[in-house]
Write a protein that holds these residues in place. Structure first.
Motif, mmCIF file in Angstrom:
data_model
loop_
_atom_site.group_PDB
_atom_site.id
_atom_site.type_symbol
_atom_site.label_atom_id
_atom_site.label_comp_id
_atom_site.label_asym_id
_atom_site.label_seq_id
_atom_site.Cartn_x
_atom_site.Cartn_y
_atom_site.Cartn_z
ATOM 1 N N VAL A 212 -1.572 -5.936 9.168
ATOM 2 C CA VAL A 212 -0.706 -5.004 9.902
ATOM 3 C C VAL A 212 0.365 -5.770 10.666
ATOM 4 N N GLU A 213 -0.037 -6.852 11.342
ATOM 5 C CA GLU A 213 0.920 -7.629 12.129
ATOM 6 C C GLU A 213 2.025 -8.204 11.239
ATOM 7 N N ALA B 176 10.050 8.038 -2.711
ATOM 8 C CA ALA B 176 10.203 6.805 -3.481
ATOM 9 C C ALA B 176 8.863 6.082 -3.637
ATOM 10 N N ALA B 177 8.064 6.042 -2.580
ATOM 11 C CA ALA B 177 6.776 5.344 -2.640
ATOM 12 C C ALA B 177 5.809 6.058 -3.582
ATOM 13 N N ARG B 178 5.809 7.388 -3.574
ATOM 14 C CA ARG B 178 4.923 8.135 -4.475
ATOM 15 C C ARG B 178 5.318 7.922 -5.933
ATOM 16 N N SER B 179 6.613 7.831 -6.189
ATOM 17 C CA SER B 179 7.073 7.586 -7.554
ATOM 18 C C SER B 179 6.510 6.264 -8.063
ATOM 19 N N PHE C 109 2.485 -0.179 1.122
ATOM 20 C CA PHE C 109 1.421 -1.020 1.682
ATOM 21 C C PHE C 109 0.170 -0.196 1.976
ATOM 22 N N PHE C 110 0.363 0.992 2.576
ATOM 23 C CA PHE C 110 -0.782 1.853 2.859
ATOM 24 C C PHE C 110 -1.456 2.321 1.569
ATOM 25 N N ASP D 147 3.910 -6.305 -6.406
ATOM 26 C CA ASP D 147 5.141 -5.563 -6.132
ATOM 27 C C ASP D 147 5.512 -5.623 -4.648
ATOM 28 N N LEU D 148 4.510 -5.563 -3.778
ATOM 29 C CA LEU D 148 4.777 -5.639 -2.344
ATOM 30 C C LEU D 148 5.399 -6.986 -1.974
#
Length: 348
Positions: A200-201, A38-41, A85-86, A137-138
């Protein structure tokens, strides 16, 4: 930088995951494949890289593995957001670390100003600038599951963290453009921002839908623990990424700072930083024993948060070894006293 043009043909690296593993547990999320698809899409819709560079970014990055190791308790939907996020964080970092803007601090600043506007005007239109669009989007996904209080606290933390990270990226880009190597203490402070520890936190809180009150993060002990865990992620990164960065002619690395400040060779600098890492684990253990109580309910949430943060640290350190970003062609099966041949200049 002439003195760093001639380095030994190899160096030795201790098992850094064993060092951080004294306090941080390793676990794996079972939803890795599903969330990654899903993330790659989503990422494939972003005009960040050409096809060749996008394939290299995704396949060398192994960001799905990174997320699975770092967020072991997230459900599939939250893990998908963590992988997104990454994608956003590393593609943005690459822009100033190794892309066209590597030594152009003003251009880095301009791009980050557009991204900051996403925070300051959340109800505005989705930006055309792809890095800002990813951030937009995030934040939209954050709003989808977080409580109102948690969302605002997380976004405020993200704003502060992103602004600090942006500022440090500009400073690091300026250092590159001026061939300047900072002092060890200065670089440690800057790297706490460039690694995005506060980002990250905030993601850890999001991944488990935690809602810790501000008073927790205002505690001096929690602040010191945050610095410690950030260093536990950052210093192994500088040790593992050193080979790639020296190949790129990039001297913004803590190993180089130690070599420069203490006038020592490569292996001695690596040994010094490894011992610093051991001491930092001891610091964290001591700080954890000094945790104050915030009441039974908050203490229970805090325990989940700290355990998740420790999972993240250990997953991150192991990912450094497993990602071809840093150990291309090196067998990392046995990480004890790992022999690392030095990459030729321009190998990447």
């Amino acid at each position: 930088m002439q003195r760093y043009q001639s380095l030994p043909p190899q160096f030795y690296l201790q098992d850094l995951a064993a060092i951080t593993g004294r306090v941080c547990e390793l676990r794996v999320n079972p939803h890795q494949a599903e969330a990654d698809r899903a993330a790659r899409s989503w990422f494939n819709q972003m005009s960040v890289y050409n096809d060749r560079n996008k394939s290299k970014f995704l396949n060398y990055g192994k960001f799905d593995l990174f997320a699975a190791l770092s967020f072991p308790d997230a459900d599939s939907m939250h893990l998908e957001t963590c992988i997104m996020f990454f994608f956003w964080a590393f593609s943005t970092d690459d822009l100033s670390d190794e892309g066209d803007l590597q030594s152009k601090p003003d251009a880095v600043q301009a791009g980050h100003d557009i991204s900051v506007s996403v925070y300051t005007n959340p109800d505005g239109p989705r930006p055309q600038y792809p890095y800002a669009a990813m951030l937009y989007d995030l934040l939209t996904r954050f709003r989808g599951t977080s409580t109102i209080g948690a969302y605002h606290r997380q976004v405020n933390a993200l704003i502060k963290a992103f602004e600090a990270w942006s500022s440090s990226q500009v400073t690091q880009s300026r250092n590159r453009s001026q061939d300047r190597i900072p002092s060890v203490d200065e670089f440690i402070l800057m790297r706490r921002a460039t690694i995005g520890g506060a980002l990250v936190e905030a993601m850890i809180e999001y991944s488990l839908d935690l809602d810790l009150p501000d008073v927790v993060f205002e505690s001096p002990v929690i602040k010191a623990m945050s610095d410690a865990t950030t260093d536990l992620m950052t210093w192994p990164n500088d040790l593992c990424s050193f080979n790639k960065e020296q190949s790129d002619g990039d001297y913004q690395n803590l190993v180089f700072c130690i070599m420069h400040e203490r006038d020592v060779g490569l292996q001695e600098a690596i040994n010094i930083l490894t011992e610093m890492l051991n001491q930092r684990v001891d610091d964290y253990i001591k700080l954890k024993s000094e945790l104050p109580s915030f009441g039974a309910d908050v203490d229970a949430e805090l325990e989940k948060y700290l355990h998740a943060l420790e999972n993240f640290v250990q997953g991150t350190v192991l990912w450094y070894y497993l990602s071809p970003r840093y150990f291309r062609g090196v067998d990392v099966t046995n990480r004890e006293n790992l022999v690392v041949p030095l990459f030729e200049k321009g190998a990447f």
